[in-house]
Design an enzyme around this catalytic site. Sequence first.
Site, mmCIF file in Angstrom:
data_model
loop_
_atom_site.group_PDB
_atom_site.id
_atom_site.type_symbol
_atom_site.label_atom_id
_atom_site.label_comp_id
_atom_site.label_asym_id
_atom_site.label_seq_id
_atom_site.Cartn_x
_atom_site.Cartn_y
_atom_site.Cartn_z
ATOM 1 N N GLY A 1 28.931 30.300 -49.047
ATOM 2 C CA GLY A 1 28.511 30.229 -47.661
ATOM 3 C C GLY A 1 27.273 29.358 -47.525
ATOM 4 N N VAL A 2 26.994 28.935 -46.284
ATOM 5 C CA VAL A 2 25.847 28.077 -46.020
ATOM 6 C C VAL A 2 24.576 28.913 -45.985
ATOM 7 C CG1 VAL A 2 26.066 28.245 -43.515
ATOM 8 C CG2 VAL A 2 24.954 26.250 -44.523
ATOM 9 N N GLY A 3 23.468 28.339 -46.471
ATOM 10 C CA GLY A 3 22.194 29.034 -46.413
ATOM 11 C C GLY A 3 21.413 28.913 -47.698
ATOM 12 N N SER A 4 20.212 29.466 -47.692
ATOM 13 C CA SER A 4 19.322 29.336 -48.835
ATOM 14 C C SER A 4 19.856 30.068 -50.063
ATOM 15 C CB SER A 4 17.928 29.868 -48.477
ATOM 16 O OG SER A 4 17.346 29.075 -47.443
ATOM 17 N N GLU B 1 33.445 24.937 -47.189
ATOM 18 C CA GLU B 1 33.228 24.505 -45.804
ATOM 19 C C GLU B 1 32.044 23.552 -45.674
ATOM 20 O OE1 GLU B 1 33.496 26.748 -41.612
ATOM 21 O OE2 GLU B 1 31.878 27.484 -42.888
#
Length: 228
Positions: free
Chosen positions: A137-140, A164
């Site tokens: 997933g996107v993020g830090s 994605e």
Amino acid sequence: DIAIVEALSVGPNWLIPTSSIGQTPAFVAGADEIVVELNRSVPESVREFHDVYRLGLPPDREPIPLTDPGGRIGDNRITFGPEKLTAVVETERRDQPYEFRDPTPEDRDIAANLGDFLETEVEHSLLFEDSLRIQFGVGSLGNALMSALGDADFGDRDLIYFGEVIQDGLLDLLDDGELDSASATSLALSRDGQDRLYEHADRYAEDIVLRPADVSNNPALIDRFGVV
């Protein structure tokens, strides 16, 4: 009724997206009018990332003919009827850069646990005999996990990303020769990541593919490739 779309190049009945494809082909197909923002800050070589493939309509939709996570089955252009193009507006403004926080001790523990788990899994599962296909997933936290995979031992198996979003951590893996290919629908990079990618776009285009979201997130492909 109107789709406003960013592009790095545009013609009378086509456009080439910039750092994201997402749902743009569907918006362009569904809109009566198209306004194109032509962004001069994105190098022309980014067009080599794109693989635009449009799914047919049910119930006559054919299987997506993608058999390799890093393969290409489409074109780098999104096409439309020339009567749709209403205006072209020029800009030289870059994407808003993604701000990643520094990994916390908890992030590092999670990354270490994931690395240990995958090292064990590839030794015991026939799914990963030749390669390991992953998505984050996107993020830090996701970015920290990507970077941590460079320290894991997967033997001579290829490490492949089919997800994605492409973040800085995947660029690190590509630069270190740890990642075979990266397929996604969008880039979410820091300012340094943007600089790195745009400066060496020709080299990254050998391993990075950007697709429409209904291909990158397609459950049949995720199942076909055995994505973790």
